[in-house]
Design a protein around this motif. Structure first.
Motif, PDB file in Angstrom:
ATOM      1  N   ALA A  97      38.427  79.246  15.401  1.00 28.98           N
ATOM      2  CA  ALA A  97      38.764  80.665  15.543  1.00 28.98           C
ATOM      3  C   ALA A  97      38.630  81.313  14.174  1.00 28.98           C
ATOM      4  CB  ALA A  97      40.184  80.822  16.070  1.00 28.98           C
ATOM      5  N   GLN A  98      38.184  82.553  14.158  1.00 32.17           N
ATOM      6  CA  GLN A  98      37.987  83.215  12.880  1.00 32.17           C
ATOM      7  C   GLN A  98      38.885  84.428  12.748  1.00 32.17           C
ATOM      8  OE1 GLN A  98      34.193  85.408  13.020  1.00 32.17           O
ATOM      9  NE2 GLN A  98      33.391  83.637  14.078  1.00 32.17           N
ATOM     10  N   GLN A  99      39.115  84.796  11.517  1.00 36.36           N
ATOM     11  CA  GLN A  99      39.821  86.027  11.227  1.00 36.36           C
ATOM     12  C   GLN A  99      39.155  86.672  10.021  1.00 36.36           C
ATOM     13  OE1 GLN A  99      43.823  84.782  10.534  1.00 36.36           O
ATOM     14  NE2 GLN A  99      43.465  84.259   8.406  1.00 36.36           N
ATOM     15  N   LEU A 106      36.136  90.005   3.612  1.00 40.73           N
ATOM     16  CA  LEU A 106      36.758  88.736   3.239  1.00 40.73           C
ATOM     17  C   LEU A 106      36.827  87.880   4.500  1.00 40.73           C
ATOM     18  CD1 LEU A 106      38.265  86.957   1.203  1.00 40.73           C
ATOM     19  CD2 LEU A 106      40.363  88.104   1.913  1.00 40.73           C
ATOM     20  N   TYR A 107      36.138  86.750   4.479  1.00 43.12           N
ATOM     21  CA  TYR A 107      36.073  85.894   5.666  1.00 43.12           C
ATOM     22  C   TYR A 107      36.915  84.645   5.446  1.00 43.12           C
ATOM     23  CZ  TYR A 107      34.423  82.515   8.987  1.00 43.12           C
ATOM     24  OH  TYR A 107      34.378  81.572   9.947  1.00 43.12           O
ATOM     25  N   ARG A 108      37.664  84.284   6.467  1.00 42.11           N
ATOM     26  CA  ARG A 108      38.463  83.059   6.414  1.00 42.11           C
ATOM     27  C   ARG A 108      38.644  82.562   7.856  1.00 42.11           C
ATOM     28  NH1 ARG A 108      44.140  83.804   3.765  1.00 42.11           N
ATOM     29  NH2 ARG A 108      42.774  84.950   2.404  1.00 42.11           N
ATOM     30  N   ALA A 109      38.463  81.277   8.072  1.00 43.99           N
ATOM     31  CA  ALA A 109      38.680  80.705   9.405  1.00 43.99           C
ATOM     32  C   ALA A 109      40.179  80.577   9.654  1.00 43.99           C
ATOM     33  CB  ALA A 109      38.012  79.355   9.524  1.00 43.99           C
ATOM     34  N   ALA A 110      40.604  80.890  10.862  1.00 38.10           N
ATOM     35  CA  ALA A 110      42.026  80.813  11.212  1.00 38.10           C
ATOM     36  C   ALA A 110      42.397  79.452  11.786  1.00 38.10           C
ATOM     37  CB  ALA A 110      42.368  81.897  12.220  1.00 38.10           C
ATOM     38  N   GLU A 111      41.441  78.803  12.446  1.00 39.22           N
ATOM     39  CA  GLU A 111      41.717  77.511  13.063  1.00 39.22           C
ATOM     40  C   GLU A 111      40.461  76.652  12.987  1.00 39.22           C
ATOM     41  OE1 GLU A 111      44.439  76.892  16.682  1.00 39.22           O
ATOM     42  OE2 GLU A 111      42.413  76.889  17.520  1.00 39.22           O
ATOM     43  N   TRP A 112      40.681  75.358  12.813  1.00 41.80           N
ATOM     44  CA  TRP A 112      39.592  74.403  12.677  1.00 41.80           C
ATOM     45  C   TRP A 112      39.707  73.343  13.770  1.00 41.80           C
ATOM     46  CZ3 TRP A 112      36.121  75.238   8.721  1.00 41.80           C
ATOM     47  CH2 TRP A 112      36.511  76.125   7.735  1.00 41.80           C
ATOM     48  N   ALA A 145      44.952  76.186   8.879  1.00 47.93           N
ATOM     49  CA  ALA A 145      44.992  75.929   7.447  1.00 47.93           C
ATOM     50  C   ALA A 145      45.942  76.887   6.735  1.00 47.93           C
ATOM     51  CB  ALA A 145      43.588  76.024   6.871  1.00 47.93           C
ATOM     52  N   PHE A 146      47.195  76.887   7.132  1.00 46.37           N
ATOM     53  CA  PHE A 146      48.194  77.671   6.413  1.00 46.37           C
ATOM     54  C   PHE A 146      48.756  76.820   5.298  1.00 46.37           C
ATOM     55  CE2 PHE A 146      48.643  79.595  10.748  1.00 46.37           C
ATOM     56  CZ  PHE A 146      48.042  80.792  10.412  1.00 46.37           C
ATOM     57  N   GLY A 147      48.853  77.362   4.128  1.00 45.80           N
ATOM     58  CA  GLY A 147      49.376  76.589   3.011  1.00 45.80           C
ATOM     59  C   GLY A 147      48.320  75.663   2.450  1.00 45.80           C
TER      60      GLY A 147
END
Length: 176
Positions: A97-99, A106-112, A145-147
């Motif tokens: 999932a992406q956010q 600014l691109y960052r994946a929310a879930e892997w 990937a929190f933290g």
């Protein structure tokens, strides 16, 4: 009249109870494993990827899942009836999932998602043919990937190994 109704109901209940008890005969709850195989040794897992600690995670998860299943006891190589050999073929980590922030700048994946592919075989040392021929299994898990992303990624790999280990145990104990 009441005594007659009571007696009829009692006889009907006794007949129903005997039908329930007798119909359960022949069913067996327990292990589906080969009757002569009681224990297994899990050989060190070979890791053909660059993912660190994946082989240790897989071996630990295999041991855990065999203990949870209970069909086979995990023993030392000299005492075991059969030996399980496992090889990790691939570990893939992809975005699930992406956010995006700041109008998609600014691109960052929310879930892997982690996918672990492995191959295993089970042999009996005294036999020429393997008990379970080579078979491929795969497991997957999602992580966020929190933290600390590295810690979460290693936990995701461990969960994917657990998922694959469940399949290995199922294919080993129910192959008959």
């Amino acid at each position: 009249m009441r005594m007659k109704n009571f007696l009829v109901r009692f006889i009907m209940a006794a007949m129903a109870l005997s039908c329930v008890v007798l119909s359960g005969c022949g069913y067996n709850i327990g292990s589906m494993m080969h009757p002569q195989i009681k224990s297994i040794y899990i050989a060190p897992v070979v890791n053909e990827t660059l993912t660190s600690f994946a082989s240790a995670d897989m071996r630990n998860m295999l041991s855990e899942q065999f203990v949870i299943d209970g069909s086979l006891k995990v023993k030392d190589q000299k005492e075991a009836d059969c030996i399980l050999y496992c090889k990790i073929l691939d570990v893939k980590i992809t975005e699930a999932a992406q956010q995006a922030y700041d109008n998609d700048r600014l691109y960052r994946a929310a879930e892997w998602t982690v996918n672990v592919s492995a191959e295993f075989t089970v042999i009996v040392p005294s036999r020429k043919e393997p008990l379970i021929p080579k078979r491929k299994v795969s497991g997957s898990a999602n992580f966020q990937a929190f933290g600390d992303k590295t810690t979460m990624q290693s936990r995701g790999i461990r969960q994917a190994c657990r998922d694959a280990a469940q399949m290995v145990v199922q294919y080993t104990t129910e192959a008959w």
